[in-house]
Scaffold this active site. Structure first.
Site, PDB file in Angstrom:
ATOM      1  N   LYS A 151       0.831  -1.200   0.000  1.00 43.92           N
ATOM      2  CA  LYS A 151       0.000   0.000   0.000  1.00 43.92           C
ATOM      3  C   LYS A 151       0.870   1.256   0.000  1.00 43.92           C
ATOM      4  O   LYS A 151       0.648   2.180  -0.780  1.00 43.92           O
ATOM      5  CB  LYS A 151      -0.926   0.025   1.221  1.00 43.92           C
ATOM      6  N   ASP A 169      -6.472   1.257   1.202  1.00 45.19           N
ATOM      7  CA  ASP A 169      -6.426   1.479   2.646  1.00 45.19           C
ATOM      8  C   ASP A 169      -7.749   1.027   3.252  1.00 45.19           C
ATOM      9  O   ASP A 169      -8.581   0.391   2.589  1.00 45.19           O
ATOM     10  CB  ASP A 169      -6.121   2.945   2.963  1.00 45.19           C
TER      11      ASP A 169
END
Length: 259
Positions: A151, A169
Site C-alpha cells: 500500500k 487502505d
C-alpha cells in the site's frame, strides 16, 4: 464364470475426466456495468477535479516516511507529528544524523511510535546504502524498505512519480465491499478488481477519489447517503437515499486539516 463386461470408451472417458471437471474459480467482479463505472468516476472527477493525498510532505523521501507512519494512525495525527520532524530531517542522511531516539521524540504522539522510529532509521539507512539516498520508483524496490508494504509503495508511486496505482487502505477496503464496487476479503483482491474495472482515463486519481469519498461521505459508522453524488447508482444494501446530491465542484482541499 462370466467375465466382467468391458467398460465402454464413453464410460472410461467420463471417469477419466472427473478430475478435470472442476473449473478454476472465477475472478471476482464488480456489481456495476461498464456504463455505470464510467458515470461513477465521471461524477467524482467533477466533484474533485484534482484530488490530493492529505499527508504533508516536501519530497519523495518525506512522503515515504509519512505514509509508513500513517499505518493505524490518522493523516491529521501524522501531519501534526511530522511538521517539525521534516523541518530538520527531509533527507535520509539528515534522518540518520538525527538518530532513532530523537525521531522517537518527534513522533511519540503516533501509535506504535517506537517501532515506527526504528523503521524510519532502517529505511533511511537502506536508501543511503542501496539507492544512493534516492527513493526508488518501482514497487519491487520500494517494498524492500523497512516498514514499507504494497500500500505504501503504491501511494509513493502515484503521488511522487505519477504512476497510476491503487493503494487500498481501510476506506477503500470498506467502500469496495459496502457498495459492491470491488468485493474482496483482502486489499490485494480489491486492488486487482479496481485496476481491471476503473476506466483508464480516471485511473490516476481513482484511489484518492475513493479514499476521500469514504472519509467524508460514505463514512464507516454511518454513510451520509443524502450527500452522495452516486446515490442513484450505488448498489449498497445500506443505502438510505436514491437521489444523488447536486454535482458541484467541492472547495479546494486544505491539506493538513483535521478529519
Amino acid at each position: 464364470m462370466t467375465s466382467a463386461k468391458p467398460k465402454s470408451s464413453t464410460q472410461t472417458l467420463k471417469k477419466s475426466n472427473l478430475g478435470s471437471r472442476k473449473r478454476p474459480a472465477a475472478r471476482r467482479r464488480t456489481a456495476y456495468t461498464k456504463a455505470e463505472l464510467e458515470e461513477i468516476f465521471r461524477r467524482f472527477s467533477i466533484q474533485r477535479p484534482e484530488p490530493k493525498g492529505e499527508l504533508e510532505h516536501v519530497n519523495a523521501f518525506t512522503l515515504v516516511v509519512a505514509v509508513a507512519l500513517s499505518a493505524q494512525a490518522t493523516d491529521a495525527g501524522v501531519n501534526k507529528a511530522t511538521r517539525a520532524l521534516f523541518k530538520v530531517a527531509d533527507t535520509p542522511e539528515k534522518m540518520l544524523a538525527l538518530g532513532e531516539e530523537k525521531v522517537r521524540d518527534y513522533i511519540k504522539t503516533i501509535g506504535l511510535y517506537r517501532n515506527k522510529a526504528k523503521n524510519v532509521i532502517a529505511l533511511s539507512q537502506k536508501l543511503v546504502d542501496d539507492f544512493g539516498g534516492e527513493v526508488p520508483r518501482t514497487r519491487e524496490e520500494l517494498v524492500t524498505l523497512p516498514g514499507v508494504g504494497r500500500k505504501t509503495a503504491n501511494v509513493v508511486m502515484s503521488m511522487a512519480f505519477g504512476i497510476p496505482t491503487m493503494a487500498v487502505d481501510t476506506h477503500i477496503l470498506r467502500i469496495g465491499n459496502r457498495i459492491k464496487l470491488a468485493p474482496g476479503k483482502t486489499p490485494d483482491e480489491i486492488e486487482d478488481i479496481l485496476m481491471r474495472i476503473i476506466p483508464e482515463q480516471y485511473l490516476f486519481h481513482a484511489h484518492h477519489w475513493l479514499i476521500l469519498h469514504g472519509r467524508y461521505c460514505c463514512k464507516a459508522r454511518k454513510p451520509e447517503c443524502e450527500r452522495c453524488v452516486i446515490a442513484d447508482i450505488c448498489k449498497s444494501p445500506e443505502r438510505t437515499c436514491d437521489v444523488p446530491a447536486p454535482l458541484v465542484e467541492l472547495p479546494q482541499q486544505v491539506i493538513g486539516a483535521t478529519e
